[in-house]
Design a protein around this motif. Structure first.
Motif, PDB file in Angstrom:
ATOM      1  N   PHE A   1      -7.605   0.673  -1.407  1.00  9.92           N
ATOM      2  CA  PHE A   1      -6.765  -0.457  -1.009  1.00  9.92           C
ATOM      3  C   PHE A   1      -7.648  -1.531  -0.394  1.00  9.92           C
ATOM      4  CE2 PHE A   1      -7.128   2.419   2.557  1.00  9.92           C
ATOM      5  CZ  PHE A   1      -7.268   1.597   3.664  1.00  9.92           C
ATOM      6  N   ALA A   2      -7.114  -2.730  -0.305  1.00 13.75           N
ATOM      7  CA  ALA A   2      -7.861  -3.847   0.275  1.00 13.75           C
ATOM      8  C   ALA A   2      -7.324  -4.155   1.664  1.00 13.75           C
ATOM      9  CB  ALA A   2      -7.746  -5.079  -0.611  1.00 13.75           C
ATOM     10  N   ALA A   3      -8.232  -4.542   2.566  1.00 15.53           N
ATOM     11  CA  ALA A   3      -7.832  -4.912   3.922  1.00 15.53           C
ATOM     12  C   ALA A   3      -8.745  -6.020   4.429  1.00 15.53           C
ATOM     13  CB  ALA A   3      -7.912  -3.714   4.857  1.00 15.53           C
ATOM     14  N   VAL A   4      -8.180  -6.891   5.246  1.00 11.39           N
ATOM     15  CA  VAL A   4      -8.961  -7.945   5.895  1.00 11.39           C
ATOM     16  C   VAL A   4      -9.482  -7.397   7.221  1.00 11.39           C
ATOM     17  CG1 VAL A   4      -8.922 -10.247   6.901  1.00 11.39           C
ATOM     18  CG2 VAL A   4      -7.629  -9.772   4.804  1.00 11.39           C
ATOM     19  N   LEU A   5     -10.789  -7.453   7.405  1.00  8.74           N
ATOM     20  CA  LEU A   5     -11.407  -6.867   8.597  1.00  8.74           C
ATOM     21  C   LEU A   5     -11.166  -7.754   9.816  1.00  8.74           C
ATOM     22  CD1 LEU A   5     -14.826  -5.700   7.089  1.00  8.74           C
ATOM     23  CD2 LEU A   5     -12.651  -4.461   7.200  1.00  8.74           C
ATOM     24  N   ASP A   6     -10.688  -7.142  10.888  1.00  8.22           N
ATOM     25  CA  ASP A   6     -10.483  -7.865  12.146  1.00  8.22           C
ATOM     26  C   ASP A   6     -11.720  -7.792  13.031  1.00  8.22           C
ATOM     27  OD1 ASP A   6      -7.811  -8.453  11.495  1.00  8.22           O
ATOM     28  OD2 ASP A   6      -7.160  -6.495  12.217  1.00  8.22           O
ATOM     29  N   VAL A   7     -12.319  -6.602  13.112  1.00  9.47           N
ATOM     30  CA  VAL A   7     -13.506  -6.376  13.946  1.00  9.47           C
ATOM     31  C   VAL A   7     -14.461  -5.479  13.181  1.00  9.47           C
ATOM     32  CG1 VAL A   7     -14.386  -5.436  16.127  1.00  9.47           C
ATOM     33  CG2 VAL A   7     -12.145  -6.565  16.075  1.00  9.47           C
ATOM     34  N   VAL A   8     -15.754  -5.780  13.281  1.00  8.28           N
ATOM     35  CA  VAL A   8     -16.803  -4.967  12.659  1.00  8.28           C
ATOM     36  C   VAL A   8     -17.785  -4.561  13.749  1.00  8.28           C
ATOM     37  CG1 VAL A   8     -18.659  -4.909  10.945  1.00  8.28           C
ATOM     38  CG2 VAL A   8     -16.539  -6.162  10.452  1.00  8.28           C
ATOM     39  N   GLU A   9     -18.009  -3.247  13.906  1.00  8.47           N
ATOM     40  CA  GLU A   9     -18.891  -2.734  14.963  1.00  8.47           C
ATOM     41  C   GLU A   9     -20.036  -1.946  14.339  1.00  8.47           C
ATOM     42  OE1 GLU A   9     -16.540  -0.387  17.627  1.00  8.47           O
ATOM     43  OE2 GLU A   9     -15.703  -2.137  18.651  1.00  8.47           O
ATOM     44  N   PRO A  10     -21.225  -2.549  14.187  1.00 12.35           N
ATOM     45  CA  PRO A  10     -22.375  -1.788  13.684  1.00 12.35           C
ATOM     46  C   PRO A  10     -22.815  -0.749  14.715  1.00 12.35           C
ATOM     47  CG  PRO A  10     -22.724  -4.175  13.520  1.00 12.35           C
ATOM     48  CD  PRO A  10     -21.537  -3.965  14.403  1.00 12.35           C
TER      49      PRO A  10
ATOM     50  N   SER B   1     -12.327  -9.812   3.315  1.00 12.16           N
ATOM     51  CA  SER B   1     -11.582  -8.692   2.728  1.00 12.16           C
ATOM     52  C   SER B   1     -12.561  -7.619   2.267  1.00 12.16           C
ATOM     53  CB  SER B   1     -10.741  -9.175   1.542  1.00 12.16           C
ATOM     54  OG  SER B   1     -10.017  -8.106   0.981  1.00 12.16           O
ATOM     55  N   MET B   2     -12.131  -6.362   2.420  1.00 15.00           N
ATOM     56  CA  MET B   2     -12.986  -5.241   2.017  1.00 15.00           C
ATOM     57  C   MET B   2     -12.156  -4.209   1.264  1.00 15.00           C
ATOM     58  SD  MET B   2     -15.339  -2.728   4.376  1.00 15.00           S
ATOM     59  CE  MET B   2     -16.343  -1.456   3.591  1.00 15.00           C
ATOM     60  N   ARG B   3     -12.759  -3.644   0.217  1.00  7.16           N
ATOM     61  CA  ARG B   3     -12.116  -2.556  -0.506  1.00  7.16           C
ATOM     62  C   ARG B   3     -12.421  -1.254   0.225  1.00  7.16           C
ATOM     63  NH1 ARG B   3      -7.884  -2.981  -3.800  1.00  7.16           N
ATOM     64  NH2 ARG B   3      -7.707  -1.199  -5.192  1.00  7.16           N
ATOM     65  N   LEU B   4     -11.370  -0.462   0.522  1.00 10.21           N
ATOM     66  CA  LEU B   4     -11.535   0.786   1.265  1.00 10.21           C
ATOM     67  C   LEU B   4     -10.913   1.939   0.492  1.00 10.21           C
ATOM     68  CD1 LEU B   4     -10.636  -0.689   4.739  1.00 10.21           C
ATOM     69  CD2 LEU B   4     -12.859   0.295   4.152  1.00 10.21           C
ATOM     70  N   HIS B   5     -11.328   3.154   0.838  1.00  8.07           N
ATOM     71  CA  HIS B   5     -10.843   4.361   0.164  1.00  8.07           C
ATOM     72  C   HIS B   5     -10.289   5.329   1.199  1.00  8.07           C
ATOM     73  CE1 HIS B   5     -10.729   7.865  -2.495  1.00  8.07           C
ATOM     74  NE2 HIS B   5     -11.334   8.543  -1.532  1.00  8.07           N
ATOM     75  N   ALA B   6      -9.083   5.846   0.956  1.00  5.69           N
ATOM     76  CA  ALA B   6      -8.460   6.833   1.843  1.00  5.69           C
ATOM     77  C   ALA B   6      -8.583   8.215   1.211  1.00  5.69           C
ATOM     78  CB  ALA B   6      -6.989   6.479   2.064  1.00  5.69           C
ATOM     79  N   ASN B   7      -9.228   9.127   1.938  1.00  2.00           N
ATOM     80  CA  ASN B   7      -9.362  10.513   1.459  1.00  2.00           C
ATOM     81  C   ASN B   7      -8.097  11.272   1.853  1.00  2.00           C
ATOM     82  OD1 ASN B   7      -9.974  13.187   0.929  1.00  2.00           O
ATOM     83  ND2 ASN B   7     -12.108  13.005   1.598  1.00  2.00           N
TER      84      ASN B   7
ATOM     85  N   ILE C   1       0.841  -1.195   0.000  1.00  5.20           N
ATOM     86  CA  ILE C   1       0.000   0.000   0.000  1.00  5.20           C
ATOM     87  C   ILE C   1       0.881   1.253   0.000  1.00  5.20           C
ATOM     88  CG2 ILE C   1      -1.809   1.319   1.166  1.00  5.20           C
ATOM     89  CD1 ILE C   1      -2.696  -1.273   2.524  1.00  5.20           C
ATOM     90  N   ALA C   2       0.744   2.059  -1.066  1.00  2.00           N
ATOM     91  CA  ALA C   2       1.407   3.364  -1.162  1.00  2.00           C
ATOM     92  C   ALA C   2       0.364   4.355  -1.668  1.00  2.00           C
ATOM     93  CB  ALA C   2       2.606   3.308  -2.099  1.00  2.00           C
ATOM     94  N   LEU C   3       0.034   5.332  -0.877  1.00 10.51           N
ATOM     95  CA  LEU C   3      -1.056   6.256  -1.179  1.00 10.51           C
ATOM     96  C   LEU C   3      -0.502   7.581  -1.679  1.00 10.51           C
ATOM     97  CD1 LEU C   3      -3.069   5.507   2.076  1.00 10.51           C
ATOM     98  CD2 LEU C   3      -3.549   4.599  -0.205  1.00 10.51           C
TER      99      LEU C   3
ATOM    100  N   PHE D   1      -8.954  -2.946  11.109  1.00 12.16           N
ATOM    101  CA  PHE D   1      -8.074  -3.824  10.345  1.00 12.16           C
ATOM    102  C   PHE D   1      -6.635  -3.439  10.667  1.00 12.16           C
ATOM    103  CE2 PHE D   1      -9.425  -0.161   7.945  1.00 12.16           C
ATOM    104  CZ  PHE D   1      -8.256   0.343   7.392  1.00 12.16           C
ATOM    105  N   THR D   2      -5.703  -4.185  10.134  1.00 12.04           N
ATOM    106  CA  THR D   2      -4.292  -3.967  10.457  1.00 12.04           C
ATOM    107  C   THR D   2      -3.504  -3.648   9.202  1.00 12.04           C
ATOM    108  OG1 THR D   2      -4.429  -5.491  12.326  1.00 12.04           O
ATOM    109  CG2 THR D   2      -2.240  -4.987  11.495  1.00 12.04           C
ATOM    110  N   ILE D   3      -2.667  -2.605   9.303  1.00 10.46           N
ATOM    111  CA  ILE D   3      -1.724  -2.275   8.232  1.00 10.46           C
ATOM    112  C   ILE D   3      -0.315  -2.365   8.808  1.00 10.46           C
ATOM    113  CG2 ILE D   3      -0.840  -0.474   6.692  1.00 10.46           C
ATOM    114  CD1 ILE D   3      -3.642   0.555   6.323  1.00 10.46           C
ATOM    115  N   ASN D   4       0.429  -3.332   8.350  1.00  9.50           N
ATOM    116  CA  ASN D   4       1.830  -3.493   8.759  1.00  9.50           C
ATOM    117  C   ASN D   4       1.973  -3.532  10.290  1.00  9.50           C
ATOM    118  OD1 ASN D   4       4.377  -3.992   7.771  1.00  9.50           O
ATOM    119  ND2 ASN D   4       5.001  -1.841   7.773  1.00  9.50           N
TER     120      ASN D   4
END
Length: 369
Positions: free
Chosen positions: A308-317, A348-354, A261-263, A326-329
């Motif tokens: 970028f794609a990330a594997v979700l560790d915890v989901v809180e509705p 896995s979920m596709r995410l967007h960084a503003n 991941i390089a933004l 999720f975890t990055i490095n």
């Protein structure tokens, strides 16, 4: 006029410096909130303004008069405490009137002031009740009324909502703001709750380890923090901080947060960040700026490399939104997505960084570039 000024104010307890040479100007009628973690010096600062703590060095002035040697009763201030401090054997009216009786006000003047304050606080029907017959919020209103009737130069609030439950805190927060709009008096308010600070203050003073980290309007501190401490303290959930490297990429720059991941750094931010190329830095981005790809947020518009794609560790509705972790490095990261956008933990979920809202922090100094 009731401006409050602190000049090079220091407070020491033996060898421990609780407040370290702070300067602060509070204009007439401004609502200023001192906020920070436990032990940062905010309550000590308030108590020095009140005269309940002696200053070690420096000057404090109220209304242009230096008050270092004046006792609390001569400073023309009124204080609202965390524990209400009401006399249990007195009615609400008597509690609110007590200070005026000590100052030999006439009965007519006392009655007029108490009834006026009761109308402002919507407690007119509670004036004949004793504290044991009142709820926590009603007791705090009586304590505020006791301060209002004094018509002081300065109101001082020392964590007045700490003893209330969550729902009542929200109600009383609104009440305090409404009262200040009606009774325009210089106010200094201490809290450890940054949500209270953001919602109440004209300006917020963020304190840490006895010093002032930053002073400014709530939105300025939220969007333009000067230090990592302010960036992390203001905002809930807190800003994400991810170790990164800044690298050149064509004519622009990228934030490298992992091997995959390089933004891209927005062009408008590139110039001040060029000096950081090749250096280990800290990348800051708030959870609300990490979302699912949405039409118009850059995805599919030539800016897809902010996805970028990330594997979700915890989901809180949360109802109106869902928090995803999720975890990055090796660093835990939080994002805020639409309620139906997130899958289950482990997917896995596709995410967007503003990246328009990114912050770059020098880990050596803690300063935001």
């Amino acid at each position: 006029m009731a401006e409050v000024a602190l000049r090079q104010v220091v407070k020491k307890y033996g060898d421990v410096e609780a407040v370290r040479s702070i300067d602060l100007d509070i204009p007439n009628n401004e609502f200023v909130v001192l906020v920070g973690p436990s032990g940062c010096g905010k309550s000590t600062t308030l108590r020095m303004i009140a005269g309940l703590e002696e200053i070690t060095s420096g000057d404090i002035s109220i209304g242009g008069e230096i008050v270092n040697d004046l006792p609390p009763k001569d400073r023309d201030i009124a204080m609202v405490f965390q524990n209400y401090a009401l006399y249990p054997h007195m009615t609400s009216f008597e509690n609110m009137a007590f200070g005026l009786k000590l100052r030999k006000f006439s009965k007519a003047e006392i009655k007029q002031r108490v009834e006026h304050a009761a109308r402002i606080l919507d407690i007119s029907e509670l004036l004949e009740r004793r504290p044991k017959a009142l709820s926590g919020g009603q007791r705090q209103r009586v304590a505020m009324g006791r301060a209002i009737v004094r018509n002081p130069k300065v109101f001082l609030f020392d964590e007045p909502l700490s003893n209330l439950d969550a729902k009542l805190r929200v109600q009383m927060r609104t009440e305090i703001k409404r009262v200040h709009q009606k009774v325009k008096t210089t106010t200094v308010y201490v809290t450890h709750d940054q949500v209270e600070a953001m919602t109440l203050a004209d300006r917020v003073v963020v304190m840490n380890n006895g010093i002032i980290e930053q002073i400014g309007p709530p939105q300025e501190l939220y969007h333009k923090p000067r230090t990592r401490f302010v960036a992390g303290f203001i905002g809930s959930p807190a800003m994400n901080f991810i170790p990164c490297t800044i690298e050149a990429h064509g004519d622009g720059l990228r934030v490298r947060v992992s091997d995959t991941i390089a933004l891209p750094v927005p062009a408008a931010r590139a110039a001040p960040y060029r000096s950081a190329v090749g250096k280990e830095m800290t990348f800051g981005l708030r959870p609300e700026h990490i979302t699912e790809p949405r039409p118009g947020n850059g995805a599919g518009n030539g800016n897809g490399d902010t996805d970028f794609a990330a594997v979700l560790d915890v989901v809180e509705p949360m109802g109106m939104e869902t928090m995803v972790f999720f975890t990055i490095n090796g660093t835990e990261v939080c994002g805020r997505v639409e309620p139906t956008a997130a899958g289950e933990a482990g997917t896995s979920m596709r995410l967007h960084a503003n990246m328009d809202h990114m912050h770059l922090i020098d880990p050596a100094t803690g300063l935001v570039l």
